[in-house]
Design a protein around this motif. Structure first.
Motif, PDB file in Angstrom:
ATOM      1  N   SER A  59      -2.855   5.632  -0.434  1.00 49.04           N
ATOM      2  CA  SER A  59      -4.015   5.275   0.184  1.00 49.04           C
ATOM      3  C   SER A  59      -5.144   4.819  -1.094  1.00 49.04           C
ATOM      4  CB  SER A  59      -4.730   6.655   0.785  1.00 49.04           C
ATOM      5  OG  SER A  59      -4.652   7.693   0.152  1.00 49.04           O
ATOM      6  N   THR A  78      -6.175  -0.425  -2.211  1.00 49.85           N
ATOM      7  CA  THR A  78      -7.018  -1.102  -1.397  1.00 49.85           C
ATOM      8  C   THR A  78      -6.594  -2.477  -1.183  1.00 49.85           C
ATOM      9  OG1 THR A  78      -8.549  -1.624  -3.326  1.00 49.85           O
ATOM     10  CG2 THR A  78      -9.134   0.518  -2.462  1.00 49.85           C
ATOM     11  N   THR A 109      -0.363   3.592   5.262  1.00 49.09           N
ATOM     12  CA  THR A 109       0.535   3.405   3.711  1.00 49.09           C
ATOM     13  C   THR A 109       1.956   3.361   4.218  1.00 49.09           C
ATOM     14  OG1 THR A 109       0.850   5.816   3.643  1.00 49.09           O
ATOM     15  CG2 THR A 109      -0.950   5.117   2.639  1.00 49.09           C
ATOM     16  N   ARG A 160       0.799  -1.181   0.047  1.00 50.75           N
ATOM     17  CA  ARG A 160      -0.142   0.076  -0.095  1.00 50.75           C
ATOM     18  C   ARG A 160       0.973   1.379  -0.255  1.00 50.75           C
ATOM     19  NH1 ARG A 160      -4.388   2.698   3.200  1.00 50.75           N
ATOM     20  NH2 ARG A 160      -6.180   2.689   1.756  1.00 50.75           N
ATOM     21  N   THR A 171      -3.888  -4.948  -3.046  1.00 52.83           N
ATOM     22  CA  THR A 171      -2.587  -5.313  -2.382  1.00 52.83           C
ATOM     23  C   THR A 171      -2.596  -6.860  -1.674  1.00 52.83           C
ATOM     24  OG1 THR A 171      -3.228  -4.118  -0.208  1.00 52.83           O
ATOM     25  CG2 THR A 171      -2.193  -3.093  -2.042  1.00 52.83           C
TER      26      THR A 171
END
Length: 410
Positions: free
Chosen positions: A193, A196, A299, A190, A200
């Motif tokens: 942001s 999703t 993240t 990630r 990932t």
């Protein structure tokens, strides 16, 4: 006649060489100090490591020495204490300490891309008196901290098989890195942001699989070699551990008073068992805050700050807190400092409050432990003060964290 070759160290090599030299000198001093002073410089745990190493050399279990509460790997590492010289383990801890600084340098360089800034951040660890003293006293927490930093480095490099395996090794060495599992899992793959779980999940599976298989392999191996004693001493002991004599924790006094709870209370009031209620009051806030931090900084580019906050929360809200635990979050502190906007006066205020509140606690603890004075209430008050200062420090860093300063932002 050919000209003589001259080696001119770079700025980076110079500082890391000086950092190592300082630690070697203090290691030598520790031998002199321990020969003349009643209050020893060497950490008590260092003697435990050495005695466990003697058991290993004799082809017995390190857990035959009943106060050894660590991975057998620690005993293996310091066997030269017995075979070569008693200070070997301190020198090894010093080398690990400098390697921590070098890994900080590499991570900051990777994130911000400025060598001068990376070296400055590494120097904050390299010349920090606290880790210098802790490592030269023979404490090996820099070893587990090194694996945590290497985990972060490979996670940022998006090599999730390696980062998962390294986190498993660091968790095996010391249980506290288990608090980092969720941040590493959430941030795997990630980068921003916008990515999703659907984008990932493969990276998360790589990390989780590598972590689980490595940790299970290490646990299974040493269980096979040393039996349940390995599980009892290196894992379960830390879950149930209490320390009511030299413990910075906010919960020190509560644990001390546990000894005075009559048995009939715990037997007849099971619904409101004071010990169970106390355990929940300790662990629930810790878990909630760890989850909240991971949700907020979710993240890859914010992972260093996420890990610092997680380590800080884990340490400050823990039921046991000693000076060596500070290494766990201090090793992560330099990684995000280029993204912190804070005045010099506030920095001075933070340092003064943190050191001053520790000094207040240490004074009361010294009177209790070395002079036998009943200073439990004073220690409890100092623990509350120290806890409050730490909460203020964490909130200050969160408010000062400038996400836009990162090389890549969401």
């Amino acid at each position: 006649m050919a000209p003589a070759l001259k080696f001119k160290p770079t700025n980076v090599q110079y500082h890391f060489g000086i950092g190592l030299l300082v630690r070697v000198v203090l290691t030598a001093y520790s031998v002199v100090h321990d020969s003349y002073f009643k209050l020893k410089y060497t950490d008590v745990d260092y003697k435990v490591f050495t005695l466990a190493a003697k058991e290993v050399i004799a082809q017995r279990s390190p857990y035959d020495f009943h106060t050894f509460r660590y991975s057998p790997i620690v005993a293996y590492l310091v066997t030269p204490n017995v075979l070569l010289h008693p200070v070997f383990g301190k020198l090894l801890a010093s080398v690990f300490d400098v390697m921590v600084a070098y890994t900080i340098y590499k991570i900051v360089l990777l994130i911000y891309g400025v060598e001068k800034k990376a070296l400055q951040c590494a120097q904050l660890w390299l010349y920090n008196p606290l880790p210098i003293i802790i490592s030269t006293r023979g404490n090996l927490d820099s070893f587990s901290s090194l694996f945590v930093l290497l985990t972060l480095y490979f996670q940022l490099m998006e090599n999730y098989y390696v980062s998962g395996a390294l986190l498993a090794v660091s968790t095996h060495l010391r249980l506290y890195p288990i608090a980092f599992f969720l941040p590493f899992l959430v941030t795997a793959g990630r980068i921003t942001s916008a990515l999703t779980l659907r984008h990932t999940y493969k990276d998360k599976l790589k990390f989780a699989f590598s972590f689980a298989t490595t940790l299970a392999s290490l646990t299974g191996l040493f269980y096979y070699v040393y039996g349940f004693a390995f599980v009892e001493e290196s894992i379960l002991y830390h879950v149930y551990r209490k320390d009511v004599q030299h413990n910075f924790s906010l919960y020190f006094y509560v644990q001390y008073l546990d000894a005075f709870v009559p048995d009939y209370v715990t037997k007849n009031f099971t619904l409101f068992d004071p010990k169970i209620t106390k355990a929940l009051l300790i662990i629930v806030p810790q878990i909630v805050l760890l989850i909240a931090v991971t949700v907020k900084y979710n993240t890859l580019r914010h992972l260093p700050f996420n890990l610092y906050c997680s380590a800080f929360i884990f340490v400050v809200f823990n039921k046991v807190l000693t000076s060596q635990y500070f290494v766990w979050f201090l090793s992560l502190l330099p990684l995000f400092l280029p993204s912190i906007t804070i005045s010099r006066n506030k920095v001075i205020g933070i340092l003064s409050a943190w050191i001053g509140s520790q000094a207040a606690w240490l004074t009361s603890a010294y009177l209790l432990e070395f002079e036998g004075r009943p200073t439990f209430a004073a220690i409890h008050g100092s623990s509350i003060l120290f806890f409050s200062v730490n909460v203020w420090i964490l909130s200050t860093f969160i408010n000062a964290y400038n996400t836009q300063y990162l090389k890549k932002v969401d």
